[in-house]
Design an enzyme around this catalytic site. Structure first.
Site, PDB file in Angstrom:
ATOM      1  N   CYS A  69       2.510 -10.303  -8.753  1.00  0.00           N
ATOM      2  CA  CYS A  69       2.459  -9.565  -7.484  1.00  0.00           C
ATOM      3  C   CYS A  69       1.120  -8.841  -7.316  1.00  0.00           C
ATOM      4  O   CYS A  69       0.840  -7.873  -8.035  1.00  0.00           O
ATOM      5  CB  CYS A  69       3.629  -8.572  -7.461  1.00  0.00           C
ATOM      6  SG  CYS A  69       3.578  -7.384  -6.110  1.00  0.00           S
ATOM      7  N   CYS A  72       1.370  -5.134  -6.374  1.00  0.00           N
ATOM      8  CA  CYS A  72       1.826  -4.374  -7.553  1.00  0.00           C
ATOM      9  C   CYS A  72       0.642  -4.021  -8.439  1.00  0.00           C
ATOM     10  O   CYS A  72       0.531  -2.888  -8.918  1.00  0.00           O
ATOM     11  CB  CYS A  72       2.840  -5.186  -8.364  1.00  0.00           C
ATOM     12  SG  CYS A  72       4.333  -5.618  -7.469  1.00  0.00           S
TER      13      CYS A  72
END
Length: 146
Positions: A69, A72
């Site tokens: 991600c 993230c």
């Protein structure tokens, strides 16, 4: 022939250098710089941390994340810095691919998702890499009498 060999060797070196530099972009903080963030390794560890926080009357902030991600990875340094500044709170990181059971239990459907827990109950949820909201809510809960 020697010149050709040296040229190829130089190109390989340059390629490896730039490839390594590109891989490092957007990576989370270095291995030793996780601040006070605890990377949860099991469902039991997660449950134990919730129990411990309840006993100690502490709030937990959980970063539900995934290694693939991009958002993230980009917000991870901010999460680490928050853990250093707000020592009254417990900061956890849960990899949703490794610990799907926890992600399912708390209805995590997008990454990153930040969940604030008090007394083993969800008290606030942030979906997405919204650094300003994460900082604002963390500051709010850090300054709220426990």
């Amino acid at each position: 022939m020697l010149e050709f060999f040296l040229l190829v060797l130089l190109l390989v070196f340059v390629f490896r250098f730039f490839a390594a530099a590109l891989r490092q972009q957007g990576q989370p903080p270095a291995m030793g710089d996780h601040g006070r963030v605890i990377e949860v390794q099991s469902v039991k560890e997660f449950e134990d941390k919730l129990e411990e926080a309840q006993k100690n009357n502490q709030l937990i902030v959980v970063d539900f994340t995934a290694v693939w991600c991009g958002p993230c990875r980009s917000i991870s340094p901010a999460f680490v810095e928050l853990s250093k500044r707000h020592t009254s709170l417990i900061f956890l990181k849960v990899d949703v691919d490794k610990l799907q059971e926890i992600a399912l239990k708390w209805d995590v459907q997008a990454m990153p998702t930040f969940i604030f827990f008090k007394d083993k109950k969800l008290v606030h949820k942030i979906v997405g890499a919204n650094k300003d909201e994460l900082e604002k809510k963390t500051l709010f809960f850090a300054n709220t009498p426990q």
